[in-house]
Design a protein around this motif. Sequence first.
Motif, mmCIF file in Angstrom:
data_model
loop_
_atom_site.group_PDB
_atom_site.id
_atom_site.type_symbol
_atom_site.label_atom_id
_atom_site.label_comp_id
_atom_site.label_asym_id
_atom_site.label_seq_id
_atom_site.Cartn_x
_atom_site.Cartn_y
_atom_site.Cartn_z
ATOM 1 N N TYR A 102 0.836 -1.333 -0.082
ATOM 2 C CA TYR A 102 -0.099 0.008 0.396
ATOM 3 C C TYR A 102 0.395 1.241 0.096
ATOM 4 C CZ TYR A 102 -4.031 -2.846 1.354
ATOM 5 O OH TYR A 102 -5.310 -3.621 0.985
ATOM 6 N N PHE A 151 -4.352 0.633 -2.082
ATOM 7 C CA PHE A 151 -3.651 -0.503 -2.403
ATOM 8 C C PHE A 151 -2.906 -0.325 -3.967
ATOM 9 C CE2 PHE A 151 -3.012 -4.666 -4.163
ATOM 10 C CZ PHE A 151 -3.770 -4.999 -4.731
ATOM 11 N N ALA A 166 -2.339 11.988 6.233
ATOM 12 C CA ALA A 166 -3.787 12.414 6.115
ATOM 13 C C ALA A 166 -4.285 11.307 5.524
ATOM 14 C CB ALA A 166 -4.288 13.486 6.210
ATOM 15 N N GLU A 167 -4.243 10.654 4.861
ATOM 16 C CA GLU A 167 -5.181 10.147 3.516
ATOM 17 C C GLU A 167 -5.053 7.820 3.979
ATOM 18 O OE1 GLU A 167 -3.974 12.636 0.142
ATOM 19 O OE2 GLU A 167 -4.534 10.295 0.125
ATOM 20 N N GLY A 168 -5.764 7.733 3.582
ATOM 21 C CA GLY A 168 -5.561 6.384 4.005
ATOM 22 C C GLY A 168 -4.987 5.720 3.139
ATOM 23 N N PRO A 169 -4.321 4.289 3.018
ATOM 24 C CA PRO A 169 -3.776 3.202 2.454
ATOM 25 C C PRO A 169 -4.315 3.108 1.035
ATOM 26 C CG PRO A 169 -3.636 2.384 4.284
ATOM 27 C CD PRO A 169 -4.439 3.097 4.667
ATOM 28 N N PHE A 186 0.590 -5.298 8.955
ATOM 29 C CA PHE A 186 1.105 -4.169 8.994
ATOM 30 C C PHE A 186 2.301 -3.973 8.816
ATOM 31 C CE2 PHE A 186 -1.217 -2.283 5.784
ATOM 32 C CZ PHE A 186 -2.793 -2.131 6.120
ATOM 33 N N GLY A 187 3.330 -3.746 8.210
ATOM 34 C CA GLY A 187 4.740 -3.627 8.948
ATOM 35 C C GLY A 187 4.857 -1.886 8.687
ATOM 36 N N GLN A 188 6.121 -1.254 9.718
ATOM 37 C CA GLN A 188 6.021 -0.283 10.192
ATOM 38 C C GLN A 188 6.240 0.991 8.981
ATOM 39 O OE1 GLN A 188 8.259 -2.687 10.353
ATOM 40 N NE2 GLN A 188 9.661 -2.847 12.139
ATOM 41 N N PHE A 194 3.665 0.572 2.697
ATOM 42 C CA PHE A 194 3.123 -0.739 3.272
ATOM 43 C C PHE A 194 3.340 -1.318 3.324
ATOM 44 C CE2 PHE A 194 2.322 2.275 7.466
ATOM 45 C CZ PHE A 194 2.231 3.370 7.231
ATOM 46 N N LYS A 205 0.697 5.405 0.928
ATOM 47 C CA LYS A 205 -0.197 6.039 1.477
ATOM 48 C C LYS A 205 0.798 7.511 2.097
ATOM 49 C CE LYS A 205 -1.504 6.716 7.138
ATOM 50 N NZ LYS A 205 -1.319 7.509 6.611
#
Lengths: 113, 113
Positions: free
Chosen positions: A36, A46, A41-44, A103-105, A89, A38
């Motif tokens: 993903y 795909f 302030a937004e969503g992941p 999820f990873g960091q 991510f 990102k």
Amino acid sequence: DQQVKQNSPSLSVQEGRISILNCDYTNSMFDYFLWYKKYPAEGPTFLISISSIKDKNEDGRFTVFLNKSAKHLSLHIVPSQPGDSAVYFCAASRAGNTGKLIFGQGTTLQVKP
Amino acid sequence: EPEVTQTPSHQVTQMGQEVILRCVPISNHLYFYWYRQILGQKVEFLVSFYNNEISEKSEIFDDQFSVERPDGSNFTLKIRSTKLEDSAMYFCAGRRDPGNTIYFGEGSWLTVV
């Protein structure tokens, strides 16, 4: 719970070059992996995914490689563009599960013009 | 067009107050999720919801949290008595069936003061 790890917090590449983002996992039950992108302030969003029955999946400039024996996957972006600058991510899930993602960091990619 | 839309985009609330975050997945999503991301940390799974019931929840999802999909469209996350540590970006997500890819909304930024 560090089942999915992205050991590089940041990566900087020159525009036009290849970006390689890495991800390691520990749970051998994972069989579906996703990347993903990102922005703050937004969503992941795909990008690309790969099933464990494959070792490579390609979509335009994005290619994901999976090495099951090493429990390692990578995302290649080529050529890199300034608009690719974001946090990336990797995430993993198990089939037959609820499909929840671990999820990873995240790795912050900066593509310099 | 986003697969998932969320409201509000940002909410500031006083500690101890109830908060409801709303989400509208697209119609062919059958699995629904809430995730959250505390500033500077990884995206964490909270809860999954399928067939009008919780299918899995994380340790974070304690008795202060609840989810429902009362009208078959809106999917809500309620936090009964907010704490300072609930401040985070909350993401709703959906998944089609069949399918393994989870699509995220833009997020609702919750600030508890």
